[in-house]
Design a protein around this motif. Structure first.
Motif, PDB file in Angstrom:
ATOM      1  N   SER A 161       0.861  -1.188   0.000  1.00  0.00           N
ATOM      2  CA  SER A 161       0.000   0.000   0.000  1.00  0.00           C
ATOM      3  C   SER A 161       0.896   1.236   0.000  1.00  0.00           C
ATOM      4  O   SER A 161       1.609   1.488   0.971  1.00  0.00           O
ATOM      5  N   GLY A 167      -6.887   3.470   5.438  1.00  0.00           N
ATOM      6  CA  GLY A 167      -8.233   3.141   4.972  1.00  0.00           C
ATOM      7  C   GLY A 167      -8.393   1.679   4.594  1.00  0.00           C
ATOM      8  O   GLY A 167      -9.517   1.221   4.345  1.00  0.00           O
ATOM      9  N   ALA A 168      -7.306   0.922   4.562  1.00  0.00           N
ATOM     10  CA  ALA A 168      -7.362  -0.446   4.033  1.00  0.00           C
ATOM     11  C   ALA A 168      -8.330  -1.366   4.787  1.00  0.00           C
ATOM     12  O   ALA A 168      -9.118  -2.069   4.151  1.00  0.00           O
ATOM     13  N   ALA A 170     -11.017  -0.598   6.553  1.00  0.00           N
ATOM     14  CA  ALA A 170     -12.403  -0.169   6.327  1.00  0.00           C
ATOM     15  C   ALA A 170     -12.854  -0.481   4.905  1.00  0.00           C
ATOM     16  O   ALA A 170     -14.041  -0.694   4.648  1.00  0.00           O
ATOM     17  N   ASN A 171     -11.886  -0.516   3.969  1.00  0.00           N
ATOM     18  CA  ASN A 171     -12.230  -0.789   2.577  1.00  0.00           C
ATOM     19  C   ASN A 171     -12.195  -2.270   2.227  1.00  0.00           C
ATOM     20  O   ASN A 171     -12.446  -2.645   1.083  1.00  0.00           O
ATOM     21  N   ILE A 173      -9.551  -4.073   2.023  1.00  0.00           N
ATOM     22  CA  ILE A 173      -8.328  -4.407   1.277  1.00  0.00           C
ATOM     23  C   ILE A 173      -7.391  -5.257   2.143  1.00  0.00           C
ATOM     24  O   ILE A 173      -6.627  -6.076   1.650  1.00  0.00           O
ATOM     25  N   ASN A 190      -9.380   6.927  11.764  1.00  0.00           N
ATOM     26  CA  ASN A 190      -9.793   5.827  10.899  1.00  0.00           C
ATOM     27  C   ASN A 190     -10.186   4.579  11.686  1.00  0.00           C
ATOM     28  O   ASN A 190     -10.154   3.469  11.152  1.00  0.00           O
TER      29      ASN A 190
ATOM     30  N   LEU B 222     -13.924  -4.467   7.315  1.00  0.00           N
ATOM     31  CA  LEU B 222     -14.844  -5.305   6.546  1.00  0.00           C
ATOM     32  C   LEU B 222     -14.535  -6.790   6.638  1.00  0.00           C
ATOM     33  O   LEU B 222     -15.415  -7.629   6.509  1.00  0.00           O
TER      34      LEU B 222
END
Lengths: 230, 370
Positions: A161, A167-168, A170-171, A173, A190, B222
């Protein structure tokens, strides 16, 4: 062989400003040739030092390759770029600015994870349930790999990255990240938390000398004088 | 010299059947690391494709051969034998200075039916190939990538510890660490939250965690949510409340891990220790004895010049059964040939989508005196 001591200094950003401020405190005025956007400079009163303005990562690379004699850059960059940093670089002076910690961070909702042993177990659980290793987003692949190995975390893999790493998770990734932080506020914003024993490196700007650069007695004396006067 | 040795090795391997295949040198780095783990990263050479994909040069022939098999095999366990030769690229471990690119010549057999026959055939091909060079005195090391799992599966171990130990079964060092933790008498008491989860079914436990997270205004990301967190907290609480693992079990497993003896002696010893753990390894030992007897018909010196170890640090995790190294007798550090059974590799590469039994060996021609 250069008759002058080649010194790499940061060419832009906060580190450049801090570097200039620090040099001034030492009585050394950095004069940039060609205005603010020029990439060569000299230090007033130091005719035997050839200053080159470069990006921080380029200074690190040039030091490791022995292309410049000395430079100021972050310890994190040097240790990330080479596994042989201590063999190739003399970390001569810690400068007290450019502080940045390389840390392991996980979503703050992972209430079952407080230390690296927890993370090792989570990695194994993730692999068992999904068939895939737990993903760690980072640009610090070497530092991460060495640290995780030392902590006995095996069932993970790195997802490179180059930016917006926070943000990874939450996304979707990656499950967790390794990133650099100064105050931790971006991580908190975050919804990430730093693992208790997840400090990989407390980095700061260092004046460093390249052991594999072409040195001779006058250049060594010049560098010793420069360090002595700090 | 090296070229003629390579040609001779190829001649020896070819009669065992199969097709010579060209394997890709560049592989998706994510595939290799997913399989071999990040510990291999520092030994890999990376490249970037024009579209930005991270690639790496192959570090062995087995993974590209398995990928080729997956592409070409229409059904599970379809029979195929690949003969392959080529450079592989692997940096030395820290502190060692070996050349990073070297040639391997190998056989990879997929979809085989008779396990023992295949193991023996592959091993005998390897030893015949090794005899082509100047070295004529060999030492052998055997191990079994599936043995520790078999023992842990069968042993009378309280479930929380069984699962916990099995997660470290592929690395003797990790397993020793896990055994130590499992035997600790002073464990941290479970928290009130953990204890409350123990009385709840999976859905209720997941809901409880979700509520806690929401109340605290936290986020999980997620990829791992309340269900997974609840499951882990429950198993942690179960371990905290469970009696420590009996020290006799720890000692027995450690004893098995420490065994390093001639195959017959080692197998006998392992069967005896396993019996004390409540595990019947008679079928396992019969399989090994049959395998070794078949090998001894062609290599009579096998028992005298071999050692057996239950599990090895540093082996790729995908070895799932019979595994061997062939050394020059005077240098038992760097193997001339390395092989083994990796029945789980095809499933691992396809995330369980495909299956095939597999067995292979690679030979290092430049170590054979070339």
């Amino acid at each position: 062989m250069s008759k002058k001591l080649i010194l790499g200094l940061p060419s832009k950003g906060r580190l450049k400003e801090q570097c200039e401020g620090w040099l001034l405190k030492q009585g050394l005025k950095l004069r940039q040739l060609g205005g603010d956007r020029g990439y060569s400079a000299h230090l007033d009163g130091e005719p035997n030092i050839d200053v080159r303005l470069m990006s921080s990562s380029e200074i690190s690379r040039a030091l490791l390759a022995g292309e410049i004699h000395a430079g100021i850059t972050g310890e994190d960059l040097v240790r990330e770029q080479s596994g042989k940093a201590d063999e190739l670089i003399d970390f001569a002076v810690k400068l007290g600015f450019g502080n940045a910690d390389v840390v392991v961070a996980v979503p703050d909702g992972w209430i079952d994870v407080t230390n690296m042993a927890d993370l090792a177990e989570v990695a194994t659980d993730v692999r068992k349930s999904s068939g895939q290793r737990m993903r760690i987003a980072t640009k610090f692949t070497r530092l991460t790999s060495d640290f995780f190995n030392k902590c006995g975390v095996a069932d993970y893999r790195i997802v490179y990255s180059g930016g917006a790493t926070e943000g990874a998770p939450a996304n979707g990734i990656a499950e967790a990240i390794v990133d650099i932080t100064t105050s931790g506020s971006t991580l908190v914003a975050n919804n990430l938390k730093i693992i208790d024993d997840g400090l990989i490196l407390a980095s700061q700007a260092n004046l460093m000398a390249a052991k594999s650069a072409k040195w001779n007695k006058p250049l060594e004396a010049e560098f010793a004088k420069f360090v002595r006067n700090l | 010299m090296t070229i003629s040795i390579r040609q001779e090795i190829k001649k020896v391997l070819a009669p065992s059947g199969g097709e010579w295949v060209d394997l890709p040198s560049l592989l998706p780095a994510s595939t290799v690391i997913e399989l071999a783990g990040e510990a291999l990263r520092s030994r890999l050479y990376f490249a970037t494709s024009p579209d930005g994909e991270e690639l790496c040069l192959r570090a062995d022939l087995t993974i590209p051969a398995a990928l080729k098999y997956i592409e070409s095999a229409d059904i599970d366990n379809m029979s195929a034998t690949y003969l392959c030769e080529g450079k592989v690229y692997r940096a030395s471990p820290n502190g060692e200075h070996r050349h990073p690119e070297f040639t391997q010549i190998g056989i990879e057999r997929f979809g085989t039916q008779d396990e023992i026959q295949t193991d023996v055939e592959v091993f005998l091909s390897a030893i015949t190939a090794c005899k082509i060079g100047e070295i004529q005195d060999f030492a052998f090391e055997f191990s079994d990538g599936g043995l520790i799992d078999t023992i842990l599966d069968g042993a009378f171990i309280y479930p929380p510890w069984k699962e916990y130990l099995k997660s470290s079964s592929k690395s003797p060092n990790s397993l020793k660490r896990a055994l130590k933790i499992a035997c600790l008498k002073d464990k941290q008491e479970p928290t009130a939250l953990e204890t409350s989860l123990l009385g709840q079914d999976d859905e209720a436990a997941s809901n409880t965690i979700e509520e806690v997270i929401e109340l605290a205004k936290l986020r999980t990301g997620l990829a791992r949510g309340p269900y997974e967190i609840a499951q882990r907290l429950k198993s942690r609480a179960e371990r905290a409340l469970a009696k420590p693992l009996k020290t006799e079990i720890k000692s027995a497993i450690e004893e098995i891990l420490a065994i390093e003896a001639s195959p017959k002696k080692a197998i006998k010893e392992i069967v005896k220790i396993a019996k004390n753990l409540g595990v019947d390894l008679s079928n396992w030992s019969k399989t090994w004895e049959k395998r070794l007897a078949e090998i001894a018909k062609k290599v009579p010196e096998i028992e005298d010049n071999s050692r057996f170890v239950a599990s090895k640090n540093g082996r790729f995790e995908y070895y799932s059964g019979f595994a061997f190294d062939i050394f020059a007798k005077k240098d038992t550090e760097l193997p001339l040939a390395t092989g083994g059974r990796y029945d789980g590799l095809i499933a691992a590469l396809t995330n369980g989508g495909r299956n095939a039994q597999a067995m292979g060996v690679v030979i290092r021609p430049e170590r054979l005196g070339g």
